[in-house]
Design an enzyme around this catalytic site. Structure first.
Site, short mmCIF file in Angstrom:
data_model
loop_
_atom_site.label_atom_id
_atom_site.label_comp_id
_atom_site.label_asym_id
_atom_site.label_seq_id
_atom_site.Cartn_x
_atom_site.Cartn_y
_atom_site.Cartn_z
N SER A 113 3.81 6.39 7.56
CA SER A 113 4.04 5.16 6.80
C SER A 113 5.53 5.00 6.47
O SER A 113 6.36 4.96 7.38
CB SER A 113 3.15 5.15 5.55
OG SER A 113 3.11 3.88 4.95
N ASP A 126 -5.79 -0.77 10.16
CA ASP A 126 -4.84 -0.54 9.08
C ASP A 126 -4.61 -1.85 8.31
O ASP A 126 -4.08 -2.81 8.86
CB ASP A 126 -3.51 -0.04 9.66
CG ASP A 126 -2.55 0.47 8.60
OD1 ASP A 126 -2.60 -0.02 7.45
OD2 ASP A 126 -1.74 1.35 8.93
N HIS A 158 -5.29 2.87 7.05
CA HIS A 158 -3.93 3.36 6.79
C HIS A 158 -4.01 4.82 6.34
O HIS A 158 -3.88 5.15 5.16
CB HIS A 158 -3.24 2.50 5.74
CG HIS A 158 -1.76 2.80 5.62
ND1 HIS A 158 -0.88 2.51 6.63
CD2 HIS A 158 -1.03 3.35 4.62
CE1 HIS A 158 0.34 2.86 6.25
NE2 HIS A 158 0.27 3.40 5.04
#
Length: 238
Positions: free
Chosen positions: A122, A177, A211
């Protein structure tokens, strides 16, 4: 050198997984927003190579605009998570210099930059991409999970002095995601192809994955340490 020594406190506090043999290579892996290096250090242990040192730093705690200015671990401020969101240019560049300083520190202690792999999840993956693409020294490669390229509009010019035009990059992204949509990851992969050798870009997507990471992603990370042999064994990483 790639950076300066401003990040030594960052390195001192990092979680480090030492090699079981003489350490001749290093992986620097950067966690995501609000996280710490501890969880990813555990993941590194699962795919550990005996001659590789794994360094998982902790981001500093700063107010994050995206989360109502709450203070949390963050490599730089985030204003939004879309390609057109305003970006913390000064914070991104400062964070990249901190990571480059870790690379320099490892080089001074016997692990040259071309045997250092950057990785991250991320926000950490975003920083690993930006750091590698703006680093003058040649690195072993980048593993970028569920992320994007910060300050993407500044490229390819921002990479004009980079030593990483032929660097292998593995991108992994969940197809479900909701935070960093897979389309954003695909746009990043296309952007990367005009910055580095497009044949060195691997972009993998994972059906049903949101995610987060999963055993398959971590397995691909480990397996791609071997897939990278075509590019990385030139530097003796594996």
């Amino acid at each position: 050198m790639c950076g300066n020594n401003m990040s030594l406190p960052l390195l001192a506090e990092a979680v480090t997984v030492s090699g079981t043999e003489k350490e001749t290579a290093a992986v620097i892996f950067l966690h995501g927003l609000g996280d710490s290096g501890h969880g990813w250090a555990d993941a590194m242990t699962a795919i550990q190579l005996p001659h590789v040192k794994y360094i998982c730093p902790h981001a500093p705690r700063i107010p994050v605009t995206l989360n109502m200015k709450m203070t949390m671990p963050s490599w730089f401020d985030l204003m939004g998570l879309s390609p057109d969101s305003p970006e913390d240019e000064a914070g991104i560049k400062r964070a990249a210099e901190n990571i480059k300083a870790i690379i320099d520190h490892e080089a001074k202690n016997g692990i040259p930059a071309n045997r250092v792999l950057l990785g991250g999840f991320s926000q950490g993956g975003a920083l690993s991409l930006y750091t590698a693409l703006t680093c003058q020294q040649q690195l072993a490669g980048v593993v970028a999970l569920s992320c994007w390229l910060p300050l993407h509009k500044s490229f390819p010019q921002a990479a004009s002095a980079s030593g990483n035009r032929d660097m292998p990059i593995l991108q992994c992204h969940g197809e479900m995601d909701p935070m960093i949509p897979v389309q954003f990851g695909a746009m990043t992969a296309e952007k990367l192809k005009v910055i580095v050798n497009p044949q060195k870009i691997i972009f993998r997507t994972y059906p049903g994955l949101m995610h987060s990471s999963c055993p398959q992603v971590k397995g691909d990370f480990g397996c791609n340490m071997h897939e990278y042999q075509c590019s990385m064994c030139v530097n003796g990483f594996l």
